[in-house]
Motif scaffolding. Structure first.
Motif, PDB file in Angstrom:
ATOM      1  N   TRP A 153     -12.959  90.921 -51.444  1.00  0.00           N
ATOM      2  CA  TRP A 153     -13.779  90.734 -50.252  1.00  0.00           C
ATOM      3  C   TRP A 153     -15.229  90.467 -50.625  1.00  0.00           C
ATOM      4  O   TRP A 153     -15.915  89.685 -49.976  1.00  0.00           O
ATOM      5  CB  TRP A 153     -13.656  91.920 -49.298  1.00  0.00           C
ATOM      6  N   LEU A 154     -15.704  91.096 -51.699  1.00  0.00           N
ATOM      7  CA  LEU A 154     -17.084  90.878 -52.133  1.00  0.00           C
ATOM      8  C   LEU A 154     -17.259  89.472 -52.703  1.00  0.00           C
ATOM      9  O   LEU A 154     -18.262  88.802 -52.428  1.00  0.00           O
ATOM     10  CB  LEU A 154     -17.486  91.930 -53.167  1.00  0.00           C
ATOM     11  N   ALA A 155     -16.283  89.013 -53.460  1.00  0.00           N
ATOM     12  CA  ALA A 155     -16.342  87.661 -54.015  1.00  0.00           C
ATOM     13  C   ALA A 155     -16.300  86.617 -52.903  1.00  0.00           C
ATOM     14  O   ALA A 155     -17.038  85.628 -52.946  1.00  0.00           O
ATOM     15  CB  ALA A 155     -15.192  87.449 -54.993  1.00  0.00           C
ATOM     16  N   VAL A 156     -15.469  86.834 -51.895  1.00  0.00           N
ATOM     17  CA  VAL A 156     -15.378  85.887 -50.782  1.00  0.00           C
ATOM     18  C   VAL A 156     -16.682  85.852 -49.998  1.00  0.00           C
ATOM     19  O   VAL A 156     -17.168  84.782 -49.625  1.00  0.00           O
ATOM     20  CB  VAL A 156     -14.182  86.250 -49.869  1.00  0.00           C
ATOM     21  N   ILE A 157     -17.270  87.002 -49.763  1.00  0.00           N
ATOM     22  CA  ILE A 157     -18.548  87.054 -49.046  1.00  0.00           C
ATOM     23  C   ILE A 157     -19.643  86.350 -49.849  1.00  0.00           C
ATOM     24  O   ILE A 157     -20.429  85.574 -49.291  1.00  0.00           O
ATOM     25  CB  ILE A 157     -18.941  88.511 -48.726  1.00  0.00           C
ATOM     26  N   ALA A 158     -19.685  86.584 -51.151  1.00  0.00           N
ATOM     27  CA  ALA A 158     -20.710  85.956 -51.987  1.00  0.00           C
ATOM     28  C   ALA A 158     -20.544  84.439 -52.024  1.00  0.00           C
ATOM     29  O   ALA A 158     -21.515  83.697 -51.883  1.00  0.00           O
ATOM     30  CB  ALA A 158     -20.655  86.528 -53.398  1.00  0.00           C
ATOM     31  N   LEU A 159     -19.315  83.969 -52.190  1.00  0.00           N
ATOM     32  CA  LEU A 159     -19.079  82.526 -52.212  1.00  0.00           C
ATOM     33  C   LEU A 159     -19.364  81.890 -50.853  1.00  0.00           C
ATOM     34  O   LEU A 159     -19.907  80.788 -50.772  1.00  0.00           O
ATOM     35  CB  LEU A 159     -17.646  82.231 -52.645  1.00  0.00           C
ATOM     36  N   GLY A 160     -18.998  82.582 -49.791  1.00  0.00           N
ATOM     37  CA  GLY A 160     -19.290  82.071 -48.455  1.00  0.00           C
ATOM     38  C   GLY A 160     -20.780  81.977 -48.201  1.00  0.00           C
ATOM     39  O   GLY A 160     -21.269  80.991 -47.639  1.00  0.00           O
ATOM     40  N   TYR A 161     -21.511  82.992 -48.609  1.00  0.00           N
ATOM     41  CA  TYR A 161     -22.956  82.995 -48.422  1.00  0.00           C
ATOM     42  C   TYR A 161     -23.605  81.848 -49.192  1.00  0.00           C
ATOM     43  O   TYR A 161     -24.442  81.118 -48.653  1.00  0.00           O
ATOM     44  CB  TYR A 161     -23.539  84.344 -48.874  1.00  0.00           C
ATOM     45  N   LEU A 162     -23.200  81.684 -50.453  1.00  0.00           N
ATOM     46  CA  LEU A 162     -23.760  80.602 -51.255  1.00  0.00           C
ATOM     47  C   LEU A 162     -23.386  79.234 -50.693  1.00  0.00           C
ATOM     48  O   LEU A 162     -24.199  78.315 -50.690  1.00  0.00           O
ATOM     49  CB  LEU A 162     -23.283  80.719 -52.708  1.00  0.00           C
ATOM     50  N   GLY A 163     -22.149  79.105 -50.224  1.00  0.00           N
ATOM     51  CA  GLY A 163     -21.724  77.839 -49.646  1.00  0.00           C
ATOM     52  C   GLY A 163     -22.514  77.478 -48.411  1.00  0.00           C
ATOM     53  O   GLY A 163     -22.893  76.323 -48.213  1.00  0.00           O
ATOM     54  N   ILE A 164     -22.781  78.463 -47.571  1.00  0.00           N
ATOM     55  CA  ILE A 164     -23.560  78.199 -46.354  1.00  0.00           C
ATOM     56  C   ILE A 164     -25.013  77.885 -46.705  1.00  0.00           C
ATOM     57  O   ILE A 164     -25.618  76.990 -46.129  1.00  0.00           O
ATOM     58  CB  ILE A 164     -23.454  79.393 -45.382  1.00  0.00           C
ATOM     59  N   LYS A 165     -25.558  78.589 -47.670  1.00  0.00           N
ATOM     60  CA  LYS A 165     -26.956  78.355 -48.047  1.00  0.00           C
ATOM     61  C   LYS A 165     -27.139  77.009 -48.741  1.00  0.00           C
ATOM     62  O   LYS A 165     -28.126  76.315 -48.505  1.00  0.00           O
ATOM     63  CB  LYS A 165     -27.458  79.463 -48.982  1.00  0.00           C
ATOM     64  N   LEU A 166     -26.196  76.611 -49.602  1.00  0.00           N
ATOM     65  CA  LEU A 166     -26.365  75.391 -50.378  1.00  0.00           C
ATOM     66  C   LEU A 166     -25.901  74.138 -49.634  1.00  0.00           C
ATOM     67  O   LEU A 166     -26.547  73.098 -49.702  1.00  0.00           O
ATOM     68  CB  LEU A 166     -25.620  75.512 -51.712  1.00  0.00           C
ATOM     69  N   ALA A 167     -24.781  74.218 -48.930  1.00  0.00           N
ATOM     70  CA  ALA A 167     -24.238  73.033 -48.266  1.00  0.00           C
ATOM     71  C   ALA A 167     -24.765  72.876 -46.846  1.00  0.00           C
ATOM     72  O   ALA A 167     -24.760  71.768 -46.312  1.00  0.00           O
ATOM     73  CB  ALA A 167     -22.717  73.105 -48.246  1.00  0.00           C
ATOM     74  N   ARG A 168     -25.184  73.958 -46.229  1.00  0.00           N
ATOM     75  CA  ARG A 168     -25.710  73.976 -44.860  1.00  0.00           C
ATOM     76  C   ARG A 168     -24.805  73.272 -43.848  1.00  0.00           C
ATOM     77  O   ARG A 168     -25.229  72.351 -43.162  1.00  0.00           O
ATOM     78  CB  ARG A 168     -27.106  73.373 -44.813  1.00  0.00           C
ATOM     79  N   PRO A 169     -23.537  73.730 -43.749  1.00  0.00           N
ATOM     80  CA  PRO A 169     -22.661  73.138 -42.728  1.00  0.00           C
ATOM     81  C   PRO A 169     -23.063  73.653 -41.350  1.00  0.00           C
ATOM     82  O   PRO A 169     -23.689  74.708 -41.230  1.00  0.00           O
ATOM     83  CB  PRO A 169     -21.274  73.659 -43.112  1.00  0.00           C
ATOM     84  N   PRO A 170     -22.703  72.911 -40.300  1.00  0.00           N
ATOM     85  CA  PRO A 170     -23.002  73.413 -38.954  1.00  0.00           C
ATOM     86  C   PRO A 170     -22.202  74.673 -38.661  1.00  0.00           C
ATOM     87  O   PRO A 170     -21.082  74.845 -39.158  1.00  0.00           O
ATOM     88  CB  PRO A 170     -22.574  72.264 -38.032  1.00  0.00           C
ATOM     89  N   TRP A 171     -22.774  75.570 -37.870  1.00  0.00           N
ATOM     90  CA  TRP A 171     -22.127  76.861 -37.600  1.00  0.00           C
ATOM     91  C   TRP A 171     -20.815  76.701 -36.848  1.00  0.00           C
ATOM     92  O   TRP A 171     -19.895  77.476 -37.028  1.00  0.00           O
ATOM     93  CB  TRP A 171     -23.073  77.778 -36.822  1.00  0.00           C
TER      94      TRP A 171
END
Length: 51
Positions: free
Chosen positions: A6-24
């Motif tokens: 769960w921690l790895a998924v949260i970290a990857l999700g956070y980085l993906g949202i910060k770097l790729a900036r997909p629409p919410w």
């Protein structure tokens, strides 16, 4: 070092949202779609494709 999944998924999700900036709305759609597919009859078929 053991990292919980769960921690790895949260970290990857956070980085993906910060770097790729997909629409919410796209993030919400993917999360909802994944949740609904995981509880459907397609789940066993997807599990064999992923593995």
């Amino acid at each position: 070092m053991d990292v919980p999944l769960w921690l790895a998924v949260i970290a990857l999700g956070y980085l993906g949202i910060k770097l790729a900036r997909p629409p919410w709305w796209l993030v919400a759609l993917l999360l909802l779609g994944g949740y609904l597919i995981a509880d459907s009859v397609l789940a066993p078929a997807l599990a064999t494709v992923i593995k």
